[in-house]
Design a protein around this motif. Structure first.
Motif, mmCIF file in Angstrom:
data_model
loop_
_atom_site.group_PDB
_atom_site.id
_atom_site.type_symbol
_atom_site.label_atom_id
_atom_site.label_comp_id
_atom_site.label_asym_id
_atom_site.label_seq_id
_atom_site.Cartn_x
_atom_site.Cartn_y
_atom_site.Cartn_z
ATOM 1 N N ALA A 19 7.224 4.178 1.658
ATOM 2 C CA ALA A 19 8.125 3.940 1.025
ATOM 3 C C ALA A 19 8.177 3.649 -0.181
ATOM 4 N N PRO A 79 11.445 1.589 -3.333
ATOM 5 C CA PRO A 79 12.347 1.128 -3.804
ATOM 6 C C PRO A 79 12.524 2.330 -5.184
ATOM 7 N N ARG A 87 10.315 7.656 -8.270
ATOM 8 C CA ARG A 87 9.270 7.458 -7.857
ATOM 9 C C ARG A 87 9.026 8.726 -6.422
ATOM 10 N N TYR A 104 10.211 -0.997 2.821
ATOM 11 C CA TYR A 104 9.030 -1.031 3.282
ATOM 12 C C TYR A 104 9.524 -1.419 5.096
ATOM 13 N N ALA A 117 0.188 -0.572 -1.331
ATOM 14 C CA ALA A 117 0.023 -0.445 -3.056
ATOM 15 C C ALA A 117 0.618 -0.811 -3.899
ATOM 16 N N THR A 118 1.883 -2.134 -4.093
ATOM 17 C CA THR A 118 2.448 -2.234 -4.453
ATOM 18 C C THR A 118 2.246 -3.480 -5.798
ATOM 19 N N THR A 167 3.980 -9.115 -4.973
ATOM 20 C CA THR A 167 4.579 -9.043 -3.577
ATOM 21 C C THR A 167 3.790 -8.557 -2.405
ATOM 22 N N HIS A 168 2.832 -8.779 -2.935
ATOM 23 C CA HIS A 168 0.940 -7.810 -1.471
ATOM 24 C C HIS A 168 0.904 -9.104 -0.162
ATOM 25 N N GLU A 227 -3.859 -3.680 -1.494
ATOM 26 C CA GLU A 227 -4.396 -3.506 -3.021
ATOM 27 C C GLU A 227 -5.249 -5.286 -3.465
ATOM 28 N N ASP A 269 -5.709 -8.257 -12.436
ATOM 29 C CA ASP A 269 -6.308 -7.348 -12.024
ATOM 30 C C ASP A 269 -7.006 -6.366 -12.574
ATOM 31 N N HIS A 321 -11.351 -6.822 -9.962
ATOM 32 C CA HIS A 321 -12.694 -5.931 -9.326
ATOM 33 C C HIS A 321 -14.081 -6.434 -10.022
HETATM 34 N N1 LIG Z 1 -8.024 -0.109 -6.135
HETATM 35 C C1 LIG Z 1 -8.002 0.343 -7.278
HETATM 36 O O1 LIG Z 1 -9.215 1.150 -8.078
HETATM 37 C C2 LIG Z 1 -6.679 0.148 -7.502
HETATM 38 C C3 LIG Z 1 -5.945 1.060 -8.599
HETATM 39 C C4 LIG Z 1 -4.782 1.027 -9.480
HETATM 40 C C5 LIG Z 1 -4.346 -0.168 -9.061
HETATM 41 N N2 LIG Z 1 -4.136 -0.713 -7.825
HETATM 42 C C6 LIG Z 1 -3.813 -1.716 -7.139
HETATM 43 O O2 LIG Z 1 -2.493 -1.053 -6.992
HETATM 44 C C7 LIG Z 1 -1.401 -1.404 -6.969
HETATM 45 C C8 LIG Z 1 -0.325 -0.778 -7.359
HETATM 46 O O3 LIG Z 1 -0.511 -0.380 -8.797
HETATM 47 P P1 LIG Z 1 -0.612 1.127 -9.368
HETATM 48 O O4 LIG Z 1 -0.365 1.207 -10.862
HETATM 49 O O5 LIG Z 1 0.438 1.447 -8.350
HETATM 50 O O6 LIG Z 1 0.931 0.011 -9.531
HETATM 51 P P2 LIG Z 1 2.675 0.682 -10.018
HETATM 52 O O7 LIG Z 1 3.065 -0.433 -11.024
HETATM 53 O O8 LIG Z 1 2.623 1.924 -10.525
HETATM 54 O O9 LIG Z 1 3.228 0.957 -8.551
HETATM 55 C C9 LIG Z 1 3.965 -0.031 -8.336
HETATM 56 C C10 LIG Z 1 5.017 0.774 -6.868
HETATM 57 O O10 LIG Z 1 5.164 0.110 -6.241
HETATM 58 C C11 LIG Z 1 6.735 0.122 -5.735
HETATM 59 N N3 LIG Z 1 7.044 -1.299 -5.370
HETATM 60 C C12 LIG Z 1 7.522 -2.611 -5.794
HETATM 61 N N4 LIG Z 1 8.000 -3.264 -4.854
HETATM 62 C C13 LIG Z 1 7.610 -2.701 -3.687
HETATM 63 C C14 LIG Z 1 8.205 -3.041 -2.369
HETATM 64 N N5 LIG Z 1 8.838 -4.495 -2.075
HETATM 65 N N6 LIG Z 1 8.043 -2.360 -1.235
HETATM 66 C C15 LIG Z 1 7.530 -1.046 -1.751
HETATM 67 N N7 LIG Z 1 7.302 -0.155 -3.108
HETATM 68 C C16 LIG Z 1 7.396 -1.736 -4.098
HETATM 69 C C17 LIG Z 1 7.812 -0.195 -7.562
HETATM 70 O O11 LIG Z 1 8.744 0.604 -6.976
HETATM 71 C C18 LIG Z 1 6.454 1.094 -7.524
HETATM 72 O O12 LIG Z 1 6.357 2.413 -7.293
HETATM 73 C C19 LIG Z 1 -1.737 -3.085 -7.327
HETATM 74 O O13 LIG Z 1 -2.001 -4.311 -6.657
HETATM 75 C C20 LIG Z 1 -3.182 -2.755 -8.273
HETATM 76 O O14 LIG Z 1 -3.111 -3.737 -8.969
HETATM 77 C C21 LIG Z 1 -6.290 -0.496 -7.672
#
Ligand SMILES: NC(=O)c1ccc[n+]([C@@H]2O[C@H](COP(=O)([O-])OP(=O)(O)OC[C@H]3O[C@@H](n4cnc5c(N)ncnc54)[C@H](O)[C@@H]3O)[C@@H](O)[C@H]2O)c1
Length: 348
Positions: free
Chosen positions: A37, A39, A43, A60, A75-76, A80-81, A98, A171, A175
């Motif tokens: 999912a 929005p 993507r 979602y 992974a939003t 929003t988590h 995430e 962010d 880690h």
């Molecule tokens: N564990 C890791 O190593 C790692 C690496 C990168 C990112 N992350 C985490 O992953 C998460 C996302 O990061 P990203 O880099 O992909 O960000 P991003 O901005 O590239 O992607 C987020 C996506 O979520 C979508 N979104 C927003 N609200 C939403 C909702 N209510 N329902 C569904 N989708 C929704 C957005 O449209 C977007 O496509 C963050 O929490 C980030 O901290 C973790």
């Protein structure tokens, strides 16, 4: 409810990181990705093309209503988590959220209660706890090989990616705090941090963070997305040996340095801390440097497997709710300290 042979995964958020979860859960034997999912229609279209068997939802909540989803990966954006994870647990889905688990400690604690109430696995996506190099650091510390840990330092810098919703602390330092808590099997007692906002209003781009752990262990984290060099490094200084980890090293990520400072009395080496300072002298020891061979696996794949095991009743302590909450708590204290100009803040 019995657990199906293949756990059916729904991935919420298909930006930069979400597709990596889709890829990993698609290849593991114990899972299949049935839905995703986002929005953002573009993507969603791109992910639909890449993974043709996966059903796409613009909202979602439609995914959560899909009975062919047993568990979700969230992974939003961080802000929003809480909302999404709460809805997922209320819909009786297991949730891998995430990092960081949430923005606020009270939210993370509410998720833990909800997961318990609904009998669902809740895990935070602290990927580096599944990194073979970080695991090796842990082994070296836990075995006592490096002696007492004096201090740890971490550098996590790069030019970008610059986020809109959270700063470099939530962010990037998420880690390092998770790694340090894991390595020391403890939470910081106190933090003091300076950060600065140069690019966007209200969001720090750089932070220098000091943390005090139990047993007089000192730690330092430098994070920045405004730096000319990509660096992912940790140093652990022990009383007997020292360790370094470099995620980008071409030789191997971990190095063990047989180096240290010793007190010598009558030809006998002793740790300086325990001797009488009146009758010894200090020597530095420059021994071998070894690069342990590691079986490398994509950390995200190991994390995905761990989540599936937790759903099946396996242990969920490594990156479970307790570990996730501890990170959120420390990040909140770091922010409080930055807001107070670097004043030490107790981690509660
Ligand atoms: N564990 C890791 O190593 C790692 C690496 C990168 C990112 N992350 C985490 O992953 C998460 C996302 O990061 P990203 O880099 O992909 O960000 P991003 O901005 O590239 O992607 C987020 C996506 O979520 C979508 N979104 C927003 N609200 C939403 C909702 N209510 N329902 C569904 N989708 C929704 C957005 O449209 C977007 O496509 C963050 O929490 C980030 O901290 C973790």
């Amino acid at each position: 409810m019995s657990t199906p042979v293949k756990i059916r995964i729904g991935v919420i958020g298909c930006g930069h990181w979400g597709p990596n979860h889709i890829r990993n859960f698609s290849v593991l034997e114990g899972s299949a990705v049935t839905a995703c999912a986002d929005p953002d229609a573009q993507r969603l279209k791109a992910v639909g093309r890449q993974f043709p068997g996966v059903r796409t939802h613009g909202d979602y909540r439609q995914l959560l209503a899909n009975p062919e989803v047993d568990a979700v990966v969230i992974a939003t954006p961080t802000a929003t988590h809480f909302e999404v994870a709460r809805a997922a647990l209320l819909a009786d889905k297991h949730a891998l959220v995430e990092k960081p688990l949430t923005s606020h400690t009270t939210e993370a604690e509410a998720l833990r209660r909800l997961a318990r109430k609904h009998g669902r696995a809740l895990m935070a996506g602290h990927t580096f706890l599944f990194n073979a190099g970080i695991r090796k650091l842990k082994d070296c510390i836990a075995s006592g090989d490096i002696g007492r840990v004096y201090y740890l330092r971490s550098t996590r810098t790069n030019l970008g990616p610059i986020r809109k919703d959270v700063g470099a602390v939530r962010d990037l330092a998420a880690h390092d705090v998770a790694i340090f808590n894991y390595l020391l099997d403890a939470e910081p007692l106190e933090v003091s941090a300076r950060g600065e906002r140069f690019i966007r209003r209200g969001i720090e781009d750089v932070a220098f963070i000091s943390l005090s752990y139990p047993g007089r262990v000192l730690a330092n984290i430098h994070v920045s997305w405004l730096d000319p060099k990509k660096v992912r490094q940790i140093v652990v200084t022990g009383s007997k040996k020292m360790l370094s980890w470099d995620d980008l090293a071409s030789t191997g990520p971990v190095m063990v340095y047989d180096k240290g400072v010793f007190a010598v009395r009558g030809g006998v080496y002793k740790e300086p801390y325990y001797v009488n300072y009146g009758d010894f002298h200090l020597l530095t020891k420059e021994g071998d440097v070894t690069i342990p061979h590691l079986k490398l696996e994509e950390p995200l794949r190991a994390e995905a497997r761990h989540f599936l095991d937790a759903i099946r009743g396996g242990p969920n302590t490594l990156s479970g709710p307790k570990a996730g909450i501890a990170v959120v708590r420390a990040l909140a204290a770091i922010h409080d300290s930055m807001d107070a100009g670097g004043k030490p803040v107790k981690v509660r």
